[in-house]
Enzyme design. Structure first.
Site, PDB file in Angstrom:
ATOM      1  N   CYS A 160      -3.943   0.709  -2.740  1.00  0.00           N
ATOM      2  CA  CYS A 160      -3.856  -0.418  -1.815  1.00  0.00           C
ATOM      3  C   CYS A 160      -2.748  -1.387  -2.626  1.00  0.00           C
ATOM      4  O   CYS A 160      -2.668  -1.295  -3.849  1.00  0.00           O
ATOM      5  CB  CYS A 160      -5.402  -1.225  -1.978  1.00  0.00           C
ATOM      6  SG  CYS A 160      -6.613  -0.212  -1.140  1.00  0.00           S
ATOM      7  N   ASN A 199       0.885  -1.327   0.092  1.00  0.00           N
ATOM      8  CA  ASN A 199      -0.028   0.271  -0.017  1.00  0.00           C
ATOM      9  C   ASN A 199       0.945   1.292  -0.017  1.00  0.00           C
ATOM     10  O   ASN A 199       1.924   1.250   0.563  1.00  0.00           O
ATOM     11  CB  ASN A 199      -0.809   0.159   1.343  1.00  0.00           C
ATOM     12  CG  ASN A 199      -0.517   0.101   2.534  1.00  0.00           C
ATOM     13  OD1 ASN A 199       0.580  -0.692   2.792  1.00  0.00           O
ATOM     14  ND2 ASN A 199      -0.933   0.808   3.319  1.00  0.00           N
ATOM     15  N   GLU A 258      -3.147  -4.724  -3.017  1.00  0.00           N
ATOM     16  CA  GLU A 258      -3.663  -5.605  -3.925  1.00  0.00           C
ATOM     17  C   GLU A 258      -3.619  -4.913  -5.551  1.00  0.00           C
ATOM     18  O   GLU A 258      -3.303  -5.656  -6.350  1.00  0.00           O
ATOM     19  CB  GLU A 258      -5.227  -5.885  -3.477  1.00  0.00           C
ATOM     20  CG  GLU A 258      -5.180  -6.722  -2.290  1.00  0.00           C
ATOM     21  CD  GLU A 258      -5.605  -5.830  -1.104  1.00  0.00           C
ATOM     22  OE1 GLU A 258      -4.919  -4.967  -1.114  1.00  0.00           O
ATOM     23  OE2 GLU A 258      -6.797  -5.883  -0.525  1.00  0.00           O
ATOM     24  N   GLU A 303       0.323   5.365   0.594  1.00  0.00           N
ATOM     25  CA  GLU A 303      -0.705   6.226   1.179  1.00  0.00           C
ATOM     26  C   GLU A 303      -0.240   7.704   0.613  1.00  0.00           C
ATOM     27  O   GLU A 303       0.927   7.755   0.147  1.00  0.00           O
ATOM     28  CB  GLU A 303      -0.620   6.286   2.817  1.00  0.00           C
ATOM     29  CG  GLU A 303      -1.225   5.271   3.331  1.00  0.00           C
ATOM     30  CD  GLU A 303      -1.418   5.240   4.977  1.00  0.00           C
ATOM     31  OE1 GLU A 303      -2.206   4.081   5.538  1.00  0.00           O
ATOM     32  OE2 GLU A 303      -0.802   6.161   5.353  1.00  0.00           O
ATOM     33  N   CYS A 343     -10.805  -2.879  -4.546  1.00  0.00           N
ATOM     34  CA  CYS A 343      -9.646  -3.885  -4.890  1.00  0.00           C
ATOM     35  C   CYS A 343     -10.497  -5.157  -5.392  1.00  0.00           C
ATOM     36  O   CYS A 343      -9.977  -5.757  -6.152  1.00  0.00           O
ATOM     37  CB  CYS A 343      -8.625  -4.351  -3.632  1.00  0.00           C
ATOM     38  SG  CYS A 343      -7.362  -2.957  -3.272  1.00  0.00           S
ATOM     39  N   CYS A 364     -10.568  -3.965  -0.019  1.00  0.00           N
ATOM     40  CA  CYS A 364     -11.751  -3.325   0.041  1.00  0.00           C
ATOM     41  C   CYS A 364     -12.388  -3.383  -1.256  1.00  0.00           C
ATOM     42  O   CYS A 364     -12.328  -4.008  -2.168  1.00  0.00           O
ATOM     43  CB  CYS A 364     -11.177  -1.889   0.147  1.00  0.00           C
ATOM     44  SG  CYS A 364     -10.333  -1.152  -1.359  1.00  0.00           S
TER      45      CYS A 364
END
Length: 136
Positions: free
Chosen positions: A55, A44, A57, A46, A91, A88
């Site tokens: 993210c 990930n 994934e 940010e 994803c 999420c």
């Protein structure tokens, strides 16, 4: 406890320290297996403008796509702390673009625990290309 493929776990473990999570402190690594058998990794990343965060994934899948892959068979999400967490919604939608109903999704935590699902269990009514090709 569920088992995860060792090569996916090792791939995620090797990079989780590279996650860029200065705001949430929630480090995540992912490893995906493409239909070719090759494994791709991601963490990930940010951003201070939170909506621009990506993210792990999606990073892993985008790395696979960058290398010419178009089909994902397995996804492993590794979280640094807390319980294993499913991907999420964003994803899951990206996984559905390159996976199918039976794409296997694992989640593991460095604190312990593993979960396992199939994409159809986490996103049973997903939006896909078939809707874009619908006849008027």
């Amino acid at each position: 406890m569920q088992e995860v493929p060792q090569d996916l776990l090792e791939a995620a473990l090797s990079i989780i320290k590279n996650a860029y999570a200065p705001y949430s402190g929630y480090r995540v690594a992912a490893a995906v297996r493409a239909s070719s058998g090759r494994v791709y990794r991601g963490v990930n990343v940010e951003n201070s403008s939170y909506g621009l965060t990506v993210c792990a994934e999606r990073v892993a899948i985008f790395n696979a796509v960058t290398e010419g892959e178009r089909s994902i068979k397995e996804v492993l999400v590794l979280v640094e702390r807390g319980p294993p967490a499913p991907p999420c919604g964003a994803c899951l939608q990206v996984i559905s673009e390159f996976g199918d109903d039976n794409t296997v999704i694992y989640s593991a935590s460095l604190e312990g625990g593993v979960m396992k699902w199939r994409l159809k269990d986490l996103l049973p009514f997903r939006f896909g290309a078939s809707y874009l090709r619908a006849q008027k």
